[in-house]
Design a protein around this motif. Structure first.
Motif: not given
Length: 349
Positions: A270, A80-81, A308, A89, A77, A92-94, A305, A83, A301
């Protein structure tokens, strides 16, 4: 002719029975044992309960045990926050985060920052759960029943704010330790453990830096605990008609509570994360505050975002809630049985 009872006993009987009971002195021997028994329960003899200091200790211990299980999700988590803060970027995902960490840093790096995470639970969760249980005890003592939803939400806000103030230094160290490996080698802080992080933060940035991001941290904690505690209790009540008391009920209620809590608290989480891991260059911080973070994230973003890391955050929130309360229930039960000698010990509110 009968003689009336003592005014104190008559008042007690009238105020505690419907319709009011009016008895003569000759009937005292019939009612007196009952009167004395109930008066002892109300005014004198109290059930043995878990001491206040142990509620703080067990609250923190349950959170620490749960953190040992969900720490990798918290790391995903956080990655991702943050990034996008390097201008590109990164993920793309977890699943891509997990794949890159596994490939480039090794499996054990999923537990980076565990010492800070455990200290955060020892401070934040101990304070939060201890204060919340004290609030519940006070409410029951003064009002004689379980708190309403509004009362539960209010108590959650107070407990969350108090816990966040105590846990913010560990939160700062945790965020930095979990995000360090994604930086260029020359930019890494390379904290050895949470103690080393505290010493270097105070030495390089001052004591105040330990409470960097305190405002969004407190705001997030207030929102999280307000929504989490109230929605969990409400969902349990609503689902009792469909599920019996037990793990399935707790799991379902916790997942719904985790979903609602995640949606409402993610933007503040975030902002908190970015503020706590930012660097100060030439005396100028990267962000001026929570609103500045959210405005720049949305501008650079995109609006979504601010959520994220939602998937690992949601997956983390549900299990952490379940494990925390299950562990806390068992600790209360064990303390009541082995220390208080009472098999019917206090349960978690």
């Amino acid at each position: 002719m009968s003689t009336p009872l003592s005014p104190h006993i008559r008042i007690w009987l009238v105020s505690n029975h419907t319709p009011p009971i009016h008895i003569s002195f000759s009937q005292t021997y019939l009612y007196l044992p009952i009167v004395l028994f109930h008066m002892a329960l109300v005014y004198g003899v109290e059930k043995k309960t878990v001491p206040t200091h142990m509620k703080f200790v067990m609250g923190g211990a349950s959170g620490m045990l749960a953190t040992c299980i969900v720490q990798p999700l918290d790391l995903l988590k956080t990655r991702m926050q943050i990034s996008g803060t390097l201008g590109t970027r990164e993920y793309k995902n977890s699943f891509e985060v997990l794949s890159k960490i596994w490939k480039n840093e090794g499996m054990l790096s999923l537990y980076n920052g565990l010492s800070a995470g455990l200290l955060r639970q020892a401070s934040y969760t101990s304070a939060k759960m201890g204060v919340y249980q004290m609030e519940l005890d006070w409410y029951r003592k003064n009002f004689g029943n379980y708190p309403s939803m509004v009362a539960s939400m209010t108590m959650g806000i107070v407990a969350g704010a108090f816990g966040a103030l105590c846990g913010n230094p560990a939160e700062v160290a945790l965020i930095r330790m979990m995000s360090d490996n994604r930086l260029m080698p020359e930019d890494r802080r390379n904290y050895k453990n949470v103690g080393d992080a505290f010493v270097r933060i105070v030495k390089d940035e001052g004591v105040v830096a330990l409470w960097r991001g305190c405002l969004p941290t407190v705001g997030r904690a207030m929102v999280v605990n307000m929504v989490q505690l109230a929605s969990y209790s409400l969902m349990k009540d609503q689902l009792h008609g469909y599920l019996s008391e037990g793990i399935p009920l707790h799991l379902t209620a916790a997942l719904v509570s985790g979903l609602l809590t995640s949606v409402t608290s993610m933007p503040l989480d975030m902002a908190k994360t970015r503020i706590q891991q930012m660097k100060v260059i030439d005396g100028k911080p990267e962000y001026s505050g929570t609103i500045d973070v959210l405005k720049r994230v949305v501008k650079n973003e995109g609006a979504f975002a601010v959520w994220k890391g939602f998937t690992p955050y949601l997956i983390r929130m549900g299990p952490h809630t379940i494990f925390s309360f299950v562990f806390l229930e068992q600790m209360n039960k064990a303390y009541g049985k082995h220390v208080l000698g009472d098999s019917l010990s206090d349960s978690v509110p």
